[in-house]
Motif scaffolding. Structure first.
Motif, PDB file in Angstrom:
ATOM      1  N   ASP A 254       1.416   0.648  -8.095  1.00 39.04           N
ATOM      2  CA  ASP A 254       0.899   0.388  -7.914  1.00 39.04           C
ATOM      3  C   ASP A 254       0.985  -1.560  -8.098  1.00 39.04           C
ATOM      4  O   ASP A 254      -0.044  -2.143  -7.134  1.00 39.04           O
ATOM      5  CB  ASP A 254       0.254  -0.173  -9.367  1.00 39.04           C
ATOM      6  CG  ASP A 254      -1.462  -0.405 -10.261  1.00 39.04           C
ATOM      7  OD1 ASP A 254      -2.134  -0.474  -9.400  1.00 39.04           O
ATOM      8  OD2 ASP A 254      -2.132  -0.716 -11.257  1.00 39.04           O
ATOM      9  N   THR A 255       1.590  -1.939  -7.790  1.00 35.66           N
ATOM     10  CA  THR A 255       2.004  -3.521  -7.816  1.00 35.66           C
ATOM     11  C   THR A 255       2.311  -3.655  -5.721  1.00 35.66           C
ATOM     12  O   THR A 255       2.831  -4.834  -5.967  1.00 35.66           O
ATOM     13  CB  THR A 255       3.141  -4.125  -8.737  1.00 35.66           C
ATOM     14  OG1 THR A 255       4.234  -3.070  -8.491  1.00 35.66           O
ATOM     15  CG2 THR A 255       2.265  -3.463  -9.584  1.00 35.66           C
ATOM     16  N   THR A 256       3.141  -2.221  -5.541  1.00 38.18           N
ATOM     17  CA  THR A 256       3.906  -2.434  -4.662  1.00 38.18           C
ATOM     18  C   THR A 256       3.621  -1.715  -3.199  1.00 38.18           C
ATOM     19  O   THR A 256       2.684  -0.745  -3.661  1.00 38.18           O
ATOM     20  CB  THR A 256       5.474  -2.571  -4.490  1.00 38.18           C
ATOM     21  OG1 THR A 256       6.112  -1.055  -5.268  1.00 38.18           O
ATOM     22  CG2 THR A 256       6.028  -3.138  -5.786  1.00 38.18           C
ATOM     23  N   LEU A 257       4.265  -1.322  -1.858  1.00 33.49           N
ATOM     24  CA  LEU A 257       4.484  -0.376  -1.373  1.00 33.49           C
ATOM     25  C   LEU A 257       5.801  -0.256  -0.672  1.00 33.49           C
ATOM     26  O   LEU A 257       7.314  -0.751  -1.182  1.00 33.49           O
ATOM     27  CB  LEU A 257       3.763  -1.158  -0.296  1.00 33.49           C
ATOM     28  CG  LEU A 257       2.098  -1.598   0.041  1.00 33.49           C
ATOM     29  CD1 LEU A 257       1.934  -2.068   1.019  1.00 33.49           C
ATOM     30  CD2 LEU A 257       1.225  -0.077  -0.583  1.00 33.49           C
ATOM     31  N   ARG A 265       0.945   2.604   5.560  1.00 34.97           N
ATOM     32  CA  ARG A 265      -0.599   2.439   6.272  1.00 34.97           C
ATOM     33  C   ARG A 265      -1.001   2.306   5.000  1.00 34.97           C
ATOM     34  O   ARG A 265      -1.955   2.027   4.778  1.00 34.97           O
ATOM     35  CB  ARG A 265      -0.046   3.206   7.716  1.00 34.97           C
ATOM     36  CG  ARG A 265       0.169   2.579   8.710  1.00 34.97           C
ATOM     37  CD  ARG A 265       0.492   3.284  10.180  1.00 34.97           C
ATOM     38  NE  ARG A 265      -0.503   3.124  10.351  1.00 34.97           N
ATOM     39  CZ  ARG A 265      -0.639   2.975  11.904  1.00 34.97           C
ATOM     40  NH1 ARG A 265       0.063   2.729  12.492  1.00 34.97           N
ATOM     41  NH2 ARG A 265      -2.435   2.890  11.834  1.00 34.97           N
ATOM     42  N   GLU A 266      -1.113   3.535   4.624  1.00 37.81           N
ATOM     43  CA  GLU A 266      -2.574   4.087   3.636  1.00 37.81           C
ATOM     44  C   GLU A 266      -2.905   3.398   2.515  1.00 37.81           C
ATOM     45  O   GLU A 266      -3.388   3.042   1.953  1.00 37.81           O
ATOM     46  CB  GLU A 266      -2.003   5.393   3.173  1.00 37.81           C
ATOM     47  CG  GLU A 266      -2.261   6.506   4.423  1.00 37.81           C
ATOM     48  CD  GLU A 266      -1.787   8.071   3.930  1.00 37.81           C
ATOM     49  OE1 GLU A 266      -1.090   8.543   2.575  1.00 37.81           O
ATOM     50  OE2 GLU A 266      -1.877   9.106   4.299  1.00 37.81           O
ATOM     51  N   GLY A 267      -1.751   2.893   2.165  1.00 38.37           N
ATOM     52  CA  GLY A 267      -1.089   2.090   0.957  1.00 38.37           C
ATOM     53  C   GLY A 267      -1.612   0.358   1.277  1.00 38.37           C
ATOM     54  O   GLY A 267      -2.568  -0.476   0.658  1.00 38.37           O
ATOM     55  N   ILE A 268      -1.762   0.156   2.681  1.00 41.57           N
ATOM     56  CA  ILE A 268      -2.132  -0.966   3.257  1.00 41.57           C
ATOM     57  C   ILE A 268      -3.607  -0.750   2.851  1.00 41.57           C
ATOM     58  O   ILE A 268      -4.430  -1.805   2.259  1.00 41.57           O
ATOM     59  CB  ILE A 268      -1.665  -1.601   4.890  1.00 41.57           C
ATOM     60  CG1 ILE A 268      -0.512  -1.968   4.281  1.00 41.57           C
ATOM     61  CG2 ILE A 268      -3.080  -2.709   5.102  1.00 41.57           C
ATOM     62  CD1 ILE A 268      -0.079  -2.521   5.633  1.00 41.57           C
TER      63      ILE A 268
END
Length: 301
Positions: A254-257, A265-268
């Motif tokens: 929830d706080t990092t990638l 890329r999906e997280g961004i």
């Protein structure tokens, strides 16, 4: 916003400063929209150099603690960078954290009042010239509201994505949705096919933040009370390795990638969807330092 490039966090450490400016040029040439300089080094000086060595990319401090220089000095420096960069500079400011200021022998006051006074005094400095956009470091709702009242934007560091709707809900729609108000978040990021090693690297990065009371209060508000109470219990017995063990995979996601290129890329994209207009990637690597981390991040695009 498919495949939108994020901004990047860049620090210049002694012995690597010229190389850092070369890296800034590469970031611009690759089409990334922004460079933001953290408080671990002299971000104001780095931004002054960025004004000279880049052409179009936006950049700023993220953030500059307000207590370390006189407000008149800050006004002159910020205006100089703003003017010489052609208006590309964001002056990100914050109160930092009491333990960090205490190490410098600085007695910090009340965050909201001190920020209000600083912004007022900054704008009142005579003959400084035009000032850049001011961006406030924020975690909780009162500082977010203040950013809308006295500044031109806000920036989180290590924000919880699941809590962004609540956090940004205190803003007016024009600030949330318009182009003029900056909403950023510094996101620790590790690109690696070794997911466990990537998670471990981010845990090491964030363990020191978990030791700070302000961050723990924010993460409790965001739904991680059990994790933060575990951190507090570990700190009480000076079990510093235990702090990292309390930082669960759920909290970390929830706080990092972290992880392979596609997952990062999906997280961004998920951060854009959560209302962060400018995700600011803070690259780390399981294989080396900042320059290695940038090479790994560049490769995913």
């Amino acid at each position: 916003m498919p495949d939108a490039l994020p901004a990047l966090s860049l620090a210049a450490v002694p012995g690597r400063r010229r190389a850092t400016l070369d890296l800034a040029r590469e970031i611009e040439n690759r089409g990334f929209p922004g460079i933001y300089c953290p408080s671990l080094a002299d971000g104001v000086s780095l931004c002054g150099a960025l004004a000279q060595v880049t052409q179009w990319i936006r950049f700023g401090t993220s953030i500059q603690p307000i207590y370390t220089r006189h407000v008149q000095d800050f006004a002159q420096a910020a205006s100089f960078i703003h003017e010489t960069s052609g208006g590309r500079f964001d002056f990100g400011i914050g109160v930092s954290h009491a333990p960090a200021m205490e190490r410098l022998g600085i007695a910090a006051g009340k965050p909201l009042a001190d920020i209000c006074r600083f912004v007022r005094d900054l704008k009142a400095v005579p003959r400084a010239g035009e000032l850049p956009r001011i961006v406030l470091a924020a975690l909780r709702r009162r500082m977010i509201r203040l950013a809308e009242e006295v500044a031109g934007g806000l920036v989180f560091a290590n924000g919880a994505r699941s809590h962004m709707a609540t956090s940004l809900g205190v803003l007016g729609s024009s600030s949330r949705d318009g182009d003029g108000f900056f909403i950023g978040n510094m996101i620790p990021t590790v690109v690696s096919d070794d997911v466990e090693a990537a998670k471990a690297r981010n845990r090491r990065t964030l363990a020191s933040y978990a030791a700070l009371p302000n961050y723990r209060a924010y993460w409790k508000e965001a739904g991680y009370r059990e994790e933060m109470e575990g951190v507090e219990a570990a700190l009480a017995v000076k079990d510093f390795e235990g702090v990292s063990r309390c930082l669960t995979d759920r909290w970390l996601a929830d706080t990092t990638l972290f992880g392979p290129a596609a997952k990062v890329r999906e997280g961004i994209e998920a951060w854009y969807d959560a209302g962060i207009k400018t995700p600011i990637i803070v690259p780390s690597s399981v294989n080396g330092g900042q320059f290695q981390a940038f090479e790994e991040f560049f490769a995913i695009w």
